[in-house]
Every structure is written in structure tokens, then in C-alpha cells.
Design an enzyme around this catalytic site. Structure first.
Site, short mmCIF file in Angstrom:
data_model
loop_
_atom_site.label_atom_id
_atom_site.label_comp_id
_atom_site.label_asym_id
_atom_site.label_seq_id
_atom_site.Cartn_x
_atom_site.Cartn_y
_atom_site.Cartn_z
N ASP A 90 0.92 -1.05 -0.05
CA ASP A 90 -0.09 -0.06 -0.01
C ASP A 90 0.81 1.25 -0.11
O ASP A 90 2.15 1.05 0.15
CB ASP A 90 -1.09 0.17 1.17
N ASP A 92 1.42 5.20 1.68
CA ASP A 92 0.92 6.11 2.65
C ASP A 92 1.49 7.58 2.15
O ASP A 92 2.71 7.44 1.51
CB ASP A 92 1.67 5.68 4.00
N ASP A 165 10.42 4.42 12.27
CA ASP A 165 11.28 3.21 12.84
C ASP A 165 12.84 2.99 12.22
O ASP A 165 13.68 3.28 12.89
CB ASP A 165 10.46 1.96 12.90
P1 ATP Z 1 4.35 -2.55 5.14
O1 ATP Z 1 5.06 -3.20 3.80
O2 ATP Z 1 4.09 -3.78 5.86
O3 ATP Z 1 3.00 -1.64 4.92
P2 ATP Z 1 5.41 -0.28 5.94
O4 ATP Z 1 6.83 0.20 6.41
O5 ATP Z 1 4.68 0.59 5.25
O6 ATP Z 1 5.38 -1.89 5.75
P3 ATP Z 1 3.40 0.40 7.85
O7 ATP Z 1 3.06 -0.27 9.08
O8 ATP Z 1 2.53 0.60 6.75
O9 ATP Z 1 4.69 -0.35 7.57
O10 ATP Z 1 3.95 1.90 8.37
C1 ATP Z 1 4.18 2.80 7.53
C2 ATP Z 1 5.29 3.68 7.87
O11 ATP Z 1 5.13 4.32 9.19
C3 ATP Z 1 6.58 2.91 8.32
O12 ATP Z 1 7.54 2.64 7.10
C4 ATP Z 1 7.52 3.77 9.27
O13 ATP Z 1 8.14 4.85 8.66
C5 ATP Z 1 6.16 4.35 10.14
N1 ATP Z 1 5.89 3.43 11.28
C6 ATP Z 1 4.84 2.33 11.39
N2 ATP Z 1 4.85 1.88 12.54
C7 ATP Z 1 5.94 2.35 13.20
C8 ATP Z 1 6.45 2.24 14.54
N3 ATP Z 1 5.78 1.48 15.37
N4 ATP Z 1 7.31 3.25 15.03
C9 ATP Z 1 7.74 4.05 14.22
N5 ATP Z 1 7.47 4.11 12.95
C10 ATP Z 1 6.17 3.43 12.44
MG MG Z 2 2.63 0.35 4.61
#
Ligand code: ATP
Ligand code: MG
Length: 487
Positions: A90, A92, A165
Site C-alpha cells: 500500500d 502512505d 522506525d
Molecule cells: P508494510 O509493507 O507492511 O506496509 P510499512 O513500512 O509501510 O510496511 P506500515 O505499518 O504501513 O509499515 O507503516 C508505515 C510507516 O510508518 C513505516 O514505514 C514507518 O516509517 C512508520 N511506522 C509504522 N509503524 C511504526 C512504529 N511502530 N514506530 C515508528 N514508525 C512506524
Molecule cells: Mg505500509
């Protein structure tokens, strides 16, 4: 409140007393947070972001926000995966517009969440999640272990970058300007294939222990090495997982299991001692040779499905993860002389109750799991109209897939799985012949019946010819419940 007070009295937490810069020159303040800094700006196309793979919905969201006078970037996993040549799940968007300013710009949008307000912008069936840049709060309210309880203060883009993160998750892509803003050497870490936590890892894990799970998930997904400083604190801090609200853990576990790398992720969790708080049974399961084989087969198949772009239902996933526990306990009850079906329901209740305390599995999902499990004994009954009724059951498909897993894991006979495959695919005449065949002990093939089509690989040690139940397995032998034809 008390912790806030104590911290004010005694100053910073012990693990916040980290050096001002790590080996790579990343600056960390006394609170254990990275110091906000200026980004390195790359040309996105030079970094080989395939713009063609970015959905119009994400690009349009950025364009609209920018035209409205705001900053807007694609962030997080979408950018990371594009740079890695993976297909993002997805997209963001991060912006300096407040949620109210965002909703004013998009007709089809709504604010989600009370504590962490974000905006969902809808395009047909697609949704783009828009979040306002957040600040790192140094005096955030925390629990006694340092877990941040409230974190909804808006901040600058540089601050927003420090609270993400991993360095590879803190890249901001502007598809309009073709720019990639890198605040914490994420691009360098991508090239070096390193997963590195921003700031002092121990502090960041204390603030949000879920980050430890994310370390395991992203390490498994990217195949990157976990930077030693990022890895080191996990073993000691793993018990903090227990303080995370169960619903949040469930969401994160589901992401992990549906990542297409579930087996590696779970192995990572195990390596880091992180599984204790999540699936307390996983420990036991992985150590039982049978259990391990079942989980391995199940997760390998799950990963294959995800990587083919197919969906995997949460009910099916958790049914596979907890099955061994259900099966072992159910067998104990059967040995004690209990009736098969009520014993199965009681076992499920007990397992779900224990599990529920750790991982809040939603009721709807539990209902799916229960159905998949309780349909298993019915596969043993192959007489009269019983198979036809099972075939017409709403959850036949999931239960049948689950049966095939049990066959592949050597827990049910390969013959049983093959029989059901033929039954499900057969026409009425073939089905009748199959019923007759089962009545004859399941070995004789009636003349003219089609050759066995096998969708699944059959384990070498379970050749055809066994009868309905499987050898050495009291469960399956007992669940025949009078329906099992005599061999
Ligand atoms: P995915 O492929 O699973 O969607 P993602 O990195 O996009 O991986 P998400 O949970 O969608 O993970 O979160 C989007 C973004 O928000 C992350 O890339 C990170 O920058 C930030 N983020 C999400 N969760 C946390 C957390 N627990 N602590 C700090 N930053 C976070
Ligand atoms: Mg994501």
C-alpha cells in the site's frame, strides 16, 4: 504520572545515556532520539524509483495537497519496496496539512482514529492513508517501562523522520518533483542491505515494543542484515511485548504472517526470543517434530500464495498456527474417553481463552477457525449423503485446504486427501463410485473412475492405500464416529 515525576527527579532513563553519535555519525540526543537534521536530496529517477509502478491515486493525492499549498510525500513501505524492486502493499502519504485541512481538499475522505488521527482518501476501492507530520515528544506520557501512551503532536518533516522506525522506512518521495528526501541515510542502508533503527534502539523499543516485531518482519522480508546495535537490545527487551495491547499485537502478527515471508519471520521471532509473548504455544509447537512439519508446510504454502498475489484469510492462518495445540489436547481428551465432537469444542474454547489473553483474535476470525477445525472430523465420514452435505458447506473450501495440509504434513492419510479432491471435482456418477470405493476400504478404484488428480505433492512416506484415518493418530482414528467404513 508517577514515572513522569520520577523521571523528572532523576533525569533520563538509563538506556537513554547513549553516545551523542554512533559509529556512522548518527546524532542521538539525551532522550535516545535521533537529532532532527537536513535531508540529503536524491533524484528519484536516478535512484531508479519506477514511477510507472506508483499508483495514480498516490500521485494525485500528493498533487492535490501540493496545489493546496502543502508539502506531500509518499512515505514508508511503499517507497522502500519500490526502491527494492518489490511490489508495495500500500501507499502512505505524509503531509504538513492537518487532518481537517486534508479532508477539506478531498471530496471522498474521512478522518480515522481518535488518538492517532489520519485521513483516508478514497479512490474507487483504493485507499490512500494520509498522515500529518508528527513530532517526537521528549516528555511524552509513558507507562512504567517507557512505552509511549500518547503521540499525537504535529511536528516538522525532519521531526517526523526521526520518529519513524528504520532508516529505510524514513524516505520521502515527491512524485511531482521527482525528489527523494533522505533524513537518516536510508539510501545508504538500502545499498548496504542493512536494517537500522533510527535513534537509540533500546529507547525506541521501550517506547513501542512492537518495533521489535517489525525488526523481525522487515529482516525476513528484505533479507537485510540487522545492524548489530539494532539487534542487540531485543533479547533483553523481548518481555516488554507483554505490555502491548493485545489488539495491536494481533494486527502486527497478521502483517507478519501475511508478509509472504511468514516462515522466516517466525524463525526470526524465535531467534530473538520474541515469540513467547505472542503465540505462547509456538515454542512447544516448533519443538515437536510433527508440529514443526505441519507449521512448515502451512506457512510455506501461505507464503507461496501471498507471493502469487492471492489472499490468505486470517482465520485459516491462525487455524494452522494453533492446530497442533488443539490436536494434542483433543487427543488427550479422546484417550480419556470423551466424545469426539464435544471434546473438540471444549478444547477449542480452552485454547482460544489462553491465546486470547495474549493476542486479541477477533470473534469473527475465531468463528472461522472453529469451523475449519470442527469440519475436520467430518472428512472421515465417507458414506451415504454425508460427503455431499460437507461439500455444500459454506466453509468447505477452507476446511478442505486445511485437510490437504494435514495430509501433506503426514497427519492425515494421503488417500483421504486424494479421495476428497476426486470427490470435489467429480460428477454425480463418479461421486457415487467414490462412496462405494470408500466403503470397500478406500483402496479399490472402481473401473472407469478418473485417474487420480493430485493438486498437492504427496509425502513419500504416505503412499496411497491407507484407509480413512491415519496410522498412529488416535484423533483421526476416533473421529470416524461410527461413520468410518470398516477397512
Ligand atoms: P508494510 O509493507 O507492511 O506496509 P510499512 O513500512 O509501510 O510496511 P506500515 O505499518 O504501513 O509499515 O507503516 C508505515 C510507516 O510508518 C513505516 O514505514 C514507518 O516509517 C512508520 N511506522 C509504522 N509503524 C511504526 C512504529 N511502530 N514506530 C515508528 N514508525 C512506524
Ligand atoms: Mg505500509
Amino acid at each position: 504520572m508517577i514515572t513522569q515525576f520520577i523521571r523528572k527527579l532523576f533525569g533520563r532513563r538509563p538506556d537513554a545515556a547513549t553516545p551523542v553519535a554512533d559509529a556512522d555519525g548518527h546524532h542521538i540526543n539525551v532522550h535516545g532520539h535521533a537529532v532532527p537534521r537536513e535531508p540529503v536530496i536524491y533524484s528519484a529517477s536516478a535512484e531508479k524509483i519506477p514511477r510507472g509502478d506508483v499508483p495514480q491515486s498516490a500521485i494525485r493525492t500528493c498533487e492535490t495537497l501540493q496545489k493546496g499549498g502543502f508539502k506531500a510525500f509518499i512515505v514508508g513501505g511503499g517507497v522502500r519496496d519500490l526502491l527494492l524492486g518489490l511490489k508495495p502493499k500500500d501507499f502512505d502519504v505524509a503531509t504538513d496539512a492537518t487532518p481537517a485541512q486534508v479532508t477539506a481538499l478531498f471530496r471522498r475522505s474521512r478522518v480515522i482514529g481518535r488518538r492517532f488521527q489520519i485521513v483516508h482518501v478514497m479512490y474507487g476501492r483504493e485507499t490512500i492513508e494520509v498522515s500529518t507530520f508528527r513530532a517526537l515528544q521528549t516528555d511524552a506520557e509513558t507507562d512504567e517501562h517507557g512505552r509511549v501512551l500518547r503521540d499525537n503532536l504535529w511536528g516538522s518533516q525532519a521531526e517526523d523522520a526521526t520518529r519513524r522506525d528504520f532508516t529505510i522506512n524514513a524516505l520521502y518521495y515527491d512524485p511531482v518533483a521527482d525528489a527523494l528526501l533522505d533524513y537518516h541515510d536510508g539510501v545508504k542502508d538500502l545499498h548496504r542491505r542493512v536494517l537500522r533503527m533510527i535513534g537509540d534502539p533500546a529507547t525506541r523499543y521501550r517506547e513501542d515494543p512492537v518495533r521489535m516485531l517489525r525488526t523481525a518482519r522487515f529482516a525476513a522480508k528484505t533479507g537485510f542484515a540487522i545492524e548489530p546495535g539494532t539487534k542487540a537490545p531485543i533479547r533483553e527487551l523481548a518481555p516488554l511485548i507483554h505490555n502491548v495491547p493485545a489488539a495491536r499485537l494481533f494486527d502486527e502478527m497478521l502483517k507478519l504472517l501475511q508478509s509472504g515471508h511468514s516462515l522466516e519471520s517466525l524463525q526470526q521471532l524465535r531467534n530473538e526470543g520474541l515469540h513467547h509473548g505472542l503465540l505462547p504455544m509456538l515454542d512447544v509447537i516448533m519443538e515437536q517434530p510433527d508440529g514443526e512439519r505441519f507449521i512448515r508446510v502451512a506457512l510455506t504454502r501461505t507464503d507461496e500464495r501471498v507471493l502469487e498475489g492471492k489472499s490468505v484469510s486470517p482465520g485459516f492462518l491462525f487455524a494452522t498456527l494453533l492446530w497442533q495445540e488443539v490436536r494434542v489436547r483433543w487427543n488427550e481428551r479422546l484417550k480419556a474417553g470423551e466424545q469426539a465432537i464435544p471434546a473438540l469444542h471444549d478444547t477449542i474454547d480452552a485454547v482460544m481463552e489462553e491465546q486470547g489473553a495474549k493476542l486479541a483474535i477477533q470473534k469473527r476470525i475465531i468463528a472461522d477457525m472453529r469451523e475449519i477445525w470442527t469440519l475436520q472430523p467430518r472428512f472421515e465420514r465417507r458414506h451415504g449423503s454425508t460427503p455431499q452435505r460437507l461439500l455444500e458447506h459454506l466453509r468447505f473450501r477452507a476446511a478442505y485446504d486445511f485437510l490437504l495440509l494435514r495430509c501433506d504434513a503426514g497427519e492425515a492419510s494421503a488417500e483421504l486427501g486424494a479421495w476428497w479432491t476426486r470427490y470435489a471435482e467429480g460428477d454425480p456418477t463418479e461421486r457415487e463410485a467414490l462412496i462405494a470405493e470408500a466403503a470397500n476400504g478406500g483402496t479399490a478404484r472402481s473401473p472407469g473412475s478418473p485417474a487420480r488428480k493430485r493438486r498437492r505433492r504427496r509425502p513419500a512416506d504416505k503412499a496411497a492405500g491407507g484407509e480413512g484415518g491415519s496410522e498412529g493418530n488416535p484423533t483421526d482414528a476416533r473421529t470416524g464416529q461410527g461413520g468410518e467404513p470398516p477397512a
